[in-house]
Enzyme design. Structure first.
Site, PDB file in Angstrom:
ATOM      1  N   GLU A  66      38.976  67.201  40.614  1.00 32.01           N
ATOM      2  CA  GLU A  66      37.646  67.035  41.221  1.00 32.01           C
ATOM      3  C   GLU A  66      36.574  67.980  40.664  1.00 32.01           C
ATOM      4  OE1 GLU A  66      38.457  67.700  45.378  1.00 32.01           O
ATOM      5  OE2 GLU A  66      39.284  65.691  45.667  1.00 32.01           O
ATOM      6  N   ASN A 114      31.582  63.121  58.394  1.00 29.41           N
ATOM      7  CA  ASN A 114      32.298  64.309  58.888  1.00 29.41           C
ATOM      8  C   ASN A 114      31.895  65.573  58.120  1.00 29.41           C
ATOM      9  OD1 ASN A 114      33.523  63.783  56.489  1.00 29.41           O
ATOM     10  ND2 ASN A 114      35.557  63.395  57.306  1.00 29.41           N
ATOM     11  N   LYS A 174      28.296  67.136  52.629  1.00 28.04           N
ATOM     12  CA  LYS A 174      27.976  65.714  52.494  1.00 28.04           C
ATOM     13  C   LYS A 174      26.555  65.439  52.997  1.00 28.04           C
ATOM     14  CE  LYS A 174      32.836  64.251  52.924  1.00 28.04           C
ATOM     15  NZ  LYS A 174      33.761  63.385  53.720  1.00 28.04           N
ATOM     16  N   HIS A 189      33.559  68.043  52.536  1.00 24.69           N
ATOM     17  CA  HIS A 189      34.747  67.709  51.740  1.00 24.69           C
ATOM     18  C   HIS A 189      35.370  69.003  51.238  1.00 24.69           C
ATOM     19  CE1 HIS A 189      37.216  65.770  48.556  1.00 24.69           C
ATOM     20  NE2 HIS A 189      36.890  66.838  47.854  1.00 24.69           N
ATOM     21  N   TYR A 242      35.991  59.578  44.569  1.00 27.41           N
ATOM     22  CA  TYR A 242      36.803  58.935  45.603  1.00 27.41           C
ATOM     23  C   TYR A 242      37.765  57.895  45.035  1.00 27.41           C
ATOM     24  CZ  TYR A 242      34.264  61.270  49.372  1.00 27.41           C
ATOM     25  OH  TYR A 242      33.755  62.205  50.244  1.00 27.41           O
TER      26      TYR A 242
HETATM   27  P1  IDP Z   1      39.558  64.307  54.134  1.00 31.01           P
HETATM   28  O1  IDP Z   1      38.088  64.363  53.788  1.00 31.01           O
HETATM   29  O2  IDP Z   1      39.836  64.963  55.448  1.00 31.01           O
HETATM   30  O3  IDP Z   1      40.443  64.798  53.020  1.00 31.01           O
HETATM   31  P2  IDP Z   1      40.412  61.624  53.365  1.00 31.01           P
HETATM   32  O4  IDP Z   1      41.502  60.866  54.057  1.00 31.01           O
HETATM   33  O5  IDP Z   1      40.690  62.165  52.007  1.00 31.01           O
HETATM   34  O6  IDP Z   1      39.919  62.763  54.373  1.00 31.01           O
HETATM   35  O7  IDP Z   1      39.171  60.630  53.301  1.00 31.01           O
HETATM   36  C1  IDP Z   1      38.041  60.949  52.504  1.00 31.01           C
HETATM   37  C2  IDP Z   1      36.801  60.673  53.317  1.00 31.01           C
HETATM   38  O8  IDP Z   1      36.737  59.262  53.611  1.00 31.01           O
HETATM   39  C3  IDP Z   1      36.777  61.326  54.700  1.00 31.01           C
HETATM   40  O9  IDP Z   1      36.345  62.672  54.658  1.00 31.01           O
HETATM   41  C4  IDP Z   1      35.801  60.433  55.436  1.00 31.01           C
HETATM   42  O10 IDP Z   1      34.448  60.711  55.080  1.00 31.01           O
HETATM   43  C5  IDP Z   1      36.189  59.063  54.900  1.00 31.01           C
HETATM   44  N1  IDP Z   1      37.206  58.394  55.711  1.00 31.01           N
HETATM   45  C6  IDP Z   1      38.524  58.701  55.809  1.00 31.01           C
HETATM   46  N2  IDP Z   1      39.168  57.862  56.642  1.00 31.01           N
HETATM   47  C7  IDP Z   1      38.236  56.987  57.085  1.00 31.01           C
HETATM   48  C8  IDP Z   1      38.289  55.848  57.978  1.00 31.01           C
HETATM   49  O11 IDP Z   1      39.321  55.492  58.540  1.00 31.01           O
HETATM   50  N3  IDP Z   1      37.104  55.200  58.197  1.00 31.01           N
HETATM   51  C9  IDP Z   1      35.927  55.576  57.589  1.00 31.01           C
HETATM   52  N4  IDP Z   1      35.854  56.617  56.741  1.00 31.01           N
HETATM   53  C10 IDP Z   1      36.989  57.326  56.494  1.00 31.01           C
HETATM   54 MG    MG Z   2      40.683  64.036  51.060  1.00 34.07          MG
END
Ligand code: IDP
Ligand code: MG
Length: 147
Positions: A126, A112, A9, A115, A49
């Site tokens: 995807e 974070n 990212k 992905h 997304y």
């Molecule tokens: P993942 O990347 O661990 O699969 P997902 O729940 O699929 O997590 O969420 C996709 C992305 O959305 C996350 O990697 C993060 O960048 C963002 N995200 C997820 N939950 C939150 C939140 O509660 N607040 C802000 N951003 C979030």
């Molecule tokens: Mg995810």
């Protein structure tokens, strides 16, 4: 063998962590079979997304993923989807275990770094957003017999 989509990212690129993250994938014994750097436009980000549309963080997430260059990769290996998810760690970097990519380099729940597809179905949806089948390179690595 299975495949997964990995995205470095924008924060991974801006913070100069691309090499370290790629090393972890390589060192685990996974094989990169496609890779490109790109800037996502809004429409493509919304496609990636789409499962999060309507969530409170959706707008912010689309802004983040389009905010700078990313690197997309297809990674191949035994149980590639699960293995990459384990390498990544929990979504929230503050809660992710040390030793994982997010646990070692992130405290963010949004920013974070990485992905990884969360299931075979997600992968199939995807990967065509980023790669045509002709862009996937089939090759043999010299360490394959040892992994
Ligand atoms: P993942 O990347 O661990 O699969 P997902 O729940 O699929 O997590 O969420 C996709 C992305 O959305 C996350 O990697 C993060 O960048 C963002 N995200 C997820 N939950 C939150 C939140 O509660 N607040 C802000 N951003 C979030
Ligand atoms: Mg995810």
């Amino acid at each position: 063998m299975s495949r997964t989509l990995v995205i470095l990212k924008p924060d991974a690129i801006q913070r100069g962590l691309a090499g370290k993250i790629i090393s972890r994938i390589e060192e685990k014994g996974l094989k990169i079979v496609a890779m490109k750097m790109l800037l996502l436009d809004r429409k493509t980000a919304e496609r990636l997304y789409e499962v999060h549309r309507g969530k409170a963080f959706y707008e912010s997430l689309v802004n983040y993923i389009t905010s700078g260059p990313i690197v997309a990769m297809l990674v191949e290996g035994r149980e590639a989807i699960n293995v990459v998810r384990k390498l990544m760690g929990k979504t929230n970097g503050a809660e992710a275990d040390p030793g994982t990519i997010r646990g070692d380099f992130s405290t963010g729940i949004e920013k974070n770094l990485v992905h990884g597809s969360d299931s075979e179905d997600s992968f199939r949806r995807e990967y065509p957003i980023f790669f045509k089948d002709e862009e996937i390179i089939s090759y043999r690595k010299i360490d394959e017999d040892w992994i």
